[in-house]
Design a protein around this motif. Sequence first.
Motif, PDB file in Angstrom:
ATOM      1  N   PRO A 118      55.983 -28.679  -2.385  1.00 28.06           N
ATOM      2  CA  PRO A 118      55.422 -30.029  -2.754  1.00 28.06           C
ATOM      3  C   PRO A 118      55.352 -30.604  -1.184  1.00 28.06           C
ATOM      4  O   PRO A 118      56.506 -30.860  -0.670  1.00 28.06           O
ATOM      5  CB  PRO A 118      56.117 -30.721  -3.628  1.00 28.06           C
ATOM      6  N   GLY A 119      54.106 -31.055  -0.906  1.00 29.06           N
ATOM      7  CA  GLY A 119      53.855 -32.020   0.153  1.00 29.06           C
ATOM      8  C   GLY A 119      54.062 -31.353   1.456  1.00 29.06           C
ATOM      9  O   GLY A 119      53.809 -32.130   2.361  1.00 29.06           O
ATOM     10  N   GLU A 120      53.876 -29.955   1.614  1.00 25.80           N
ATOM     11  CA  GLU A 120      53.883 -29.509   2.554  1.00 25.80           C
ATOM     12  C   GLU A 120      52.558 -29.249   3.333  1.00 25.80           C
ATOM     13  O   GLU A 120      51.513 -28.809   2.398  1.00 25.80           O
ATOM     14  CB  GLU A 120      54.455 -27.768   2.507  1.00 25.80           C
ATOM     15  N   PHE A 121      52.218 -28.998   4.430  1.00 22.43           N
ATOM     16  CA  PHE A 121      51.049 -28.979   4.916  1.00 22.43           C
ATOM     17  C   PHE A 121      50.830 -27.491   5.600  1.00 22.43           C
ATOM     18  O   PHE A 121      51.608 -27.144   6.665  1.00 22.43           O
ATOM     19  CB  PHE A 121      50.583 -29.910   6.158  1.00 22.43           C
ATOM     20  N   CYS A 122      50.267 -26.554   4.858  1.00 22.22           N
ATOM     21  CA  CYS A 122      50.167 -25.226   5.311  1.00 22.22           C
ATOM     22  C   CYS A 122      48.750 -24.634   5.722  1.00 22.22           C
ATOM     23  O   CYS A 122      47.845 -24.975   5.091  1.00 22.22           O
ATOM     24  CB  CYS A 122      50.695 -24.489   4.177  1.00 22.22           C
ATOM     25  N   ARG A 163      51.189 -37.551   1.511  1.00 19.69           N
ATOM     26  CA  ARG A 163      51.982 -36.435   1.382  1.00 19.69           C
ATOM     27  C   ARG A 163      51.644 -35.495   0.078  1.00 19.69           C
ATOM     28  O   ARG A 163      52.636 -35.016  -0.548  1.00 19.69           O
ATOM     29  CB  ARG A 163      53.590 -36.873   1.461  1.00 19.69           C
ATOM     30  N   LYS A 164      50.469 -35.201   0.345  1.00 22.65           N
ATOM     31  CA  LYS A 164      50.067 -34.043  -0.855  1.00 22.65           C
ATOM     32  C   LYS A 164      50.112 -32.695  -0.192  1.00 22.65           C
ATOM     33  O   LYS A 164      50.487 -32.423   0.834  1.00 22.65           O
ATOM     34  CB  LYS A 164      48.591 -34.279  -1.218  1.00 22.65           C
ATOM     35  N   THR A 165      50.459 -31.978  -1.285  1.00 18.80           N
ATOM     36  CA  THR A 165      50.420 -30.315  -0.694  1.00 18.80           C
ATOM     37  C   THR A 165      49.121 -30.075   0.049  1.00 18.80           C
ATOM     38  O   THR A 165      48.075 -30.364  -0.797  1.00 18.80           O
ATOM     39  CB  THR A 165      50.621 -29.570  -1.885  1.00 18.80           C
ATOM     40  N   VAL A 166      49.005 -29.732   1.052  1.00 16.61           N
ATOM     41  CA  VAL A 166      47.743 -29.121   1.716  1.00 16.61           C
ATOM     42  C   VAL A 166      47.658 -27.732   2.024  1.00 16.61           C
ATOM     43  O   VAL A 166      48.552 -27.169   2.721  1.00 16.61           O
ATOM     44  CB  VAL A 166      47.267 -30.045   3.006  1.00 16.61           C
ATOM     45  N   LEU A 167      46.602 -26.977   1.655  1.00 17.47           N
ATOM     46  CA  LEU A 167      46.240 -25.443   2.119  1.00 17.47           C
ATOM     47  C   LEU A 167      44.834 -25.656   2.694  1.00 17.47           C
ATOM     48  O   LEU A 167      43.922 -26.300   2.415  1.00 17.47           O
ATOM     49  CB  LEU A 167      46.017 -24.710   0.846  1.00 17.47           C
ATOM     50  N   PHE A 168      45.176 -25.373   3.959  1.00 20.03           N
ATOM     51  CA  PHE A 168      44.485 -25.462   5.031  1.00 20.03           C
ATOM     52  C   PHE A 168      43.737 -24.498   5.803  1.00 20.03           C
ATOM     53  O   PHE A 168      44.561 -23.545   6.538  1.00 20.03           O
ATOM     54  CB  PHE A 168      44.711 -26.532   6.182  1.00 20.03           C
ATOM     55  N   ILE A 169      42.404 -23.928   5.764  1.00 16.89           N
ATOM     56  CA  ILE A 169      41.958 -22.765   6.321  1.00 16.89           C
ATOM     57  C   ILE A 169      40.973 -22.925   7.633  1.00 16.89           C
ATOM     58  O   ILE A 169      40.261 -23.899   7.328  1.00 16.89           O
ATOM     59  CB  ILE A 169      41.363 -21.976   5.095  1.00 16.89           C
TER      60      ILE A 169
END
Length: 421
Positions: free
Chosen positions: A182-186, A342-348
Motif C-alpha cells: 500500500p502506498g508504494e510507487f512501483c 500516497r496512493k499505490t501507483v503502478l507506472f509503466i
Amino acid sequence: MLTKDQRRTILGSNRHLNRMPTGVIDAIAEQAEVLDFAKGAVIFNRKDSSVKCYILVSGHVSHPEVQAAEEQFSIARETTTQGQLFGWAAAVDGLPERIISARCDVPTRVLAFDGKWFQDLCRSHGEPGLRALQDLVRSYAGHERKIGGRHGWLSLRNVQKVYDPLGKATVAVDGCSIEIRPGEFCAIVGPSGCGKSTLLNAVAGFDTITDGEILLDGECINSTKIMPKPGPDRIVVFQHGALFPWATVLENMIRGPIVQGKMTKAQATKRARELLAQVGLSTIEDRYPAGMSSGMCRRVEIVRALMNDPRVILLDEPFRGLDALTKTVVHNALLDMYEMNRKTVLFITHDLEEAIYLADRVLVMTTRPGSIKQTIFVDLPRPRPTELLGKEEFLQLKDEAIAAVHEEAVKAFEAGEREMA
Ligand SMILES: Nc1ncnc2c1ncn2[C@@H]1O[C@H](COP(=O)(O)OP(=O)(O)OP(=O)(O)O)[C@@H](O)[C@H]1O
C-alpha cells in the motif's frame, strides 16, 4: 547527519506517529540515534534481546521470517518506505511472540530509539497517546485491514496471459509475480512487447488472464475463475489523454463520481476544488482541454484520478510523447500528488530515467513471455528535486536499469530476427 527538522519530517511521515501528540515526535527526534548499516548487515535477529525501535530513513530491509500469507495484512516482509517503523515487536509489552529479524538489502540508514522508553513516552502523553500506541501495535501486528487501515495492496501471483487470435497463440506474460505494498510507487520497464500493458490491463480489469491470480487487498480481482471488471478502486491514466473535450476542467473532474452516484454535485465540486488547489491548478477550473497544453491536460488527469479515492492508480506511459521540459513539469506534479496522497501507483514506462526518478522500486521485465527479471530498489529520499537527475547515486541506478533492459532488448531483437527467418 540529520537535522532535528529532517528527523521530525521523517517521523511525521509515519501516519501512526503523526496521530500522536506532537510532543511524541519531538521527543523521538531528540532521542533518536542515526545509524548507518552496510548492505548485508543484520540490524537485529530474532534471538536478540534488543528492545529498540527503528524508523527507516533510506534503504531496504528484509524480514525473512515473515511468511507470504501473513504479509497480506500483517507484518511486512520488507521495510522500504521512509518513516516505516520496525523492530517494535520486542519492545511492546503484551504483544504476542512475533519477533523477526531485519537484514539490509542495500546500504540502509535508520533512526533508532529505545523501545521501552518509547512505550513510557506514549503513556506519559496520557490516554490519547496510549490509544495511539495500541492502534500502532494492532495495525503492525495484523489487524490493519480490520481497523480500516491503508488500502492498495496489489498482489500478482504467477500471472500468465496467452493471446490466441486466430488460433496462433502468443504467450505475452508467464509466471509473473509482483507484490506492491500500500502506498508504494512501483514502475515497470522492459523491452517493447514484453507484456507491460498486458499486466496493467489485467490489473485494471480490462482483460482476462489465463493462469495465476491478481488480488487487491486480499480480494481476488482477476483469475481464470472470475470475470474481471474495472472498478473505481483502480483508476487508469493512459498515454492518450482522456479528458472530455466538451467539458471544462471542473466538469471533467466531477463527472465520474456524479455519474457513478458516489457524490452529489456539491460534494464532487468541493472535492475537485480541494484537489486542484493542492496542486496549484485552481485558476484553470473553467478552461476547456482544447485551450490547454498537453502537459497541463495530463496534470488535470492525474488529479482527476484521485476524485474517487482509488486504492490503486495505474499509469500506462502517461507522459510518452511529451517534450523533455513538459515532462519535468508533469513528473513534479505527479510526485507532489504522490507525496500528498500516497496512493499505490503502478507506472509503466519505456523511459528508465523517469522510472527511477519517480518510483520506489523499478521492476525490469524479461522479453516476451514477460516475467520479472530484476528489481531495482530506488533508495533515494523523497521529496526528489530535479537536481537529483545529475547526481551520482541516481546515475548508478539508471546505468543498472539500462544494462538490464538492454540485455532483454537484444534478446527480443534476436528472437524477432529468428521469427522473421
Ligand atoms: N489483443 C492481443 N492479441 C494478440 N496479441 C496481443 C494482444 N495484445 C498484446 N498482444 C501481444 O502480446 C505481447 C505483449 O504486448 P503488450 O502490449 O502487453 O507489451 P508492452 O510491453 O506493453 O509493449 P510496448 O512497450 O510496445 O507498449 C506483444 O507481443 C503483443 O503483440
